[in-house]
Design a protein around this motif. Structure first.
Motif, PDB file in Angstrom:
ATOM      1  N   LEU A   1      41.907  -9.848  24.899  1.00 45.37           N
ATOM      2  CA  LEU A   1      42.646  -8.690  24.409  1.00 45.37           C
ATOM      3  C   LEU A   1      42.529  -7.514  25.376  1.00 45.37           C
ATOM      4  CD1 LEU A   1      41.824  -8.792  20.595  1.00 45.37           C
ATOM      5  CD2 LEU A   1      44.044  -9.150  21.665  1.00 45.37           C
ATOM      6  N   GLN A   2      41.368  -7.346  25.946  1.00 49.52           N
ATOM      7  CA  GLN A   2      41.158  -6.265  26.918  1.00 49.52           C
ATOM      8  C   GLN A   2      42.072  -6.468  28.129  1.00 49.52           C
ATOM      9  OE1 GLN A   2      39.199  -3.608  26.640  1.00 49.52           O
ATOM     10  NE2 GLN A   2      39.682  -2.816  28.654  1.00 49.52           N
ATOM     11  N   ILE A   3      42.148  -7.683  28.628  1.00 48.03           N
ATOM     12  CA  ILE A   3      42.992  -7.972  29.788  1.00 48.03           C
ATOM     13  C   ILE A   3      44.462  -7.765  29.442  1.00 48.03           C
ATOM     14  CG2 ILE A   3      43.800  -9.843  31.289  1.00 48.03           C
ATOM     15  CD1 ILE A   3      40.906 -10.939  31.169  1.00 48.03           C
ATOM     16  N   LEU A   4      44.871  -8.247  28.278  1.00 53.04           N
ATOM     17  CA  LEU A   4      46.273  -8.107  27.891  1.00 53.04           C
ATOM     18  C   LEU A   4      46.658  -6.644  27.711  1.00 53.04           C
ATOM     19  CD1 LEU A   4      46.678 -11.065  25.384  1.00 53.04           C
ATOM     20  CD2 LEU A   4      47.571 -10.899  27.714  1.00 53.04           C
ATOM     21  N   LEU A   5      45.762  -5.848  27.123  1.00 54.25           N
ATOM     22  CA  LEU A   5      46.092  -4.446  26.887  1.00 54.25           C
ATOM     23  C   LEU A   5      46.077  -3.620  28.168  1.00 54.25           C
ATOM     24  CD1 LEU A   5      44.328  -3.757  23.498  1.00 54.25           C
ATOM     25  CD2 LEU A   5      46.762  -3.992  23.942  1.00 54.25           C
ATOM     26  N   THR A   6      45.249  -3.973  29.114  1.00 49.80           N
ATOM     27  CA  THR A   6      45.241  -3.209  30.357  1.00 49.80           C
ATOM     28  C   THR A   6      46.439  -3.571  31.230  1.00 49.80           C
ATOM     29  OG1 THR A   6      43.773  -4.821  31.373  1.00 49.80           O
ATOM     30  CG2 THR A   6      42.764  -2.839  30.436  1.00 49.80           C
TER      31      THR A   6
ATOM     32  N   ASN B   1      47.268   4.249  24.985  1.00 55.25           N
ATOM     33  CA  ASN B   1      45.878   4.667  25.151  1.00 55.25           C
ATOM     34  C   ASN B   1      45.099   4.440  23.867  1.00 55.25           C
ATOM     35  OD1 ASN B   1      43.658   5.719  26.458  1.00 55.25           O
ATOM     36  ND2 ASN B   1      44.123   7.809  25.824  1.00 55.25           N
ATOM     37  N   PHE B   2      45.693   4.729  22.716  1.00 56.85           N
ATOM     38  CA  PHE B   2      45.041   4.501  21.431  1.00 56.85           C
ATOM     39  C   PHE B   2      44.764   3.015  21.236  1.00 56.85           C
ATOM     40  CE2 PHE B   2      45.224   3.575  16.882  1.00 56.85           C
ATOM     41  CZ  PHE B   2      44.209   4.387  16.433  1.00 56.85           C
ATOM     42  N   GLN B   3      45.724   2.161  21.625  1.00 55.64           N
ATOM     43  CA  GLN B   3      45.530   0.723  21.485  1.00 55.64           C
ATOM     44  C   GLN B   3      44.378   0.245  22.344  1.00 55.64           C
ATOM     45  OE1 GLN B   3      49.329  -0.856  22.548  1.00 55.64           O
ATOM     46  NE2 GLN B   3      50.199  -0.591  20.510  1.00 55.64           N
ATOM     47  N   GLN B   4      44.272   0.772  23.545  1.00 57.95           N
ATOM     48  CA  GLN B   4      43.195   0.354  24.418  1.00 57.95           C
ATOM     49  C   GLN B   4      41.844   0.819  23.899  1.00 57.95           C
ATOM     50  OE1 GLN B   4      44.346   1.843  28.225  1.00 57.95           O
ATOM     51  NE2 GLN B   4      45.550   0.032  28.711  1.00 57.95           N
TER      52      GLN B   4
END
Length: 155
Positions: free
Chosen positions: A35-40, A56-59
């Motif tokens: 999820l971290q990779i997908l969101l970045t 930014n809120f999602q991350q």
């Protein structure tokens, strides 16, 4: 019963079952990293290149976990585990080399100095008991309260 199954059907079933198994294992252990990779890598979908505060809120709140909630330093249990592992390894080596008590205390003091946060923690008494038990079991030496104070550098 199994005469009606072809090799292709068998291999297809095994392939799908193993893919499902490994996908499940990957999801269980690496979902937060994924999820971290997908969101970045996620870009601004509006296409105008402006700042998107929702991204930014999602991350910051990946899968309901705030970034501030993630541990930034090793957990106390990891530090204690490292300490006990190092003490156990040293005492096993001390058996082979027949180390004198003063040398043993000096080496335990060096190990304890690597973990200064444990000297003032609430786990110090338990760690002292661990050191005493391991020393009695491995080296057949008895440590007094004064010896334990030397280990933690309190004398």
């Amino acid at each position: 019963m199994f005469n009606n199954i072809s090799w292709f059907q068998y291999l297809a079933f095994i392939s799908i079952a193993s893919f499902t198994w490994w996908a499940t294992v990957f999801y269980i252990y690496y979902r937060h990293d994924l999820l971290q990779i997908l969101l970045t890598k996620k870009t601004d979908h509006s296409g105008d290149g402006k700042y998107n505060p929702n991204l930014n809120f999602q991350q910051e709140h990946i899968a309901g976990i705030k970034r501030s909630d993630l541990p930034t330093s090793p957990d106390v249990s990891q530090i204690i585990q490292s300490f006990t592992d190092e003490v156990s390894a040293y005492l096993e080596e001390a058996i082979k080399n027949e180390v004198a008590k003063e040398d043993l205390l000096a080496s335990l003091c060096r190990i304890a100095n690597k973990f200064p946060s444990l000297a003032a923690s609430e786990f110090k008494e338990s760690l002292n008991q661990f050191i005493v038990n391991q020393t009695e079991t491995c080296c057949a030496m008895f440590l007094s309260e004064e010896d334990l104070n030397k280990v933690w550098g309190e004398t």
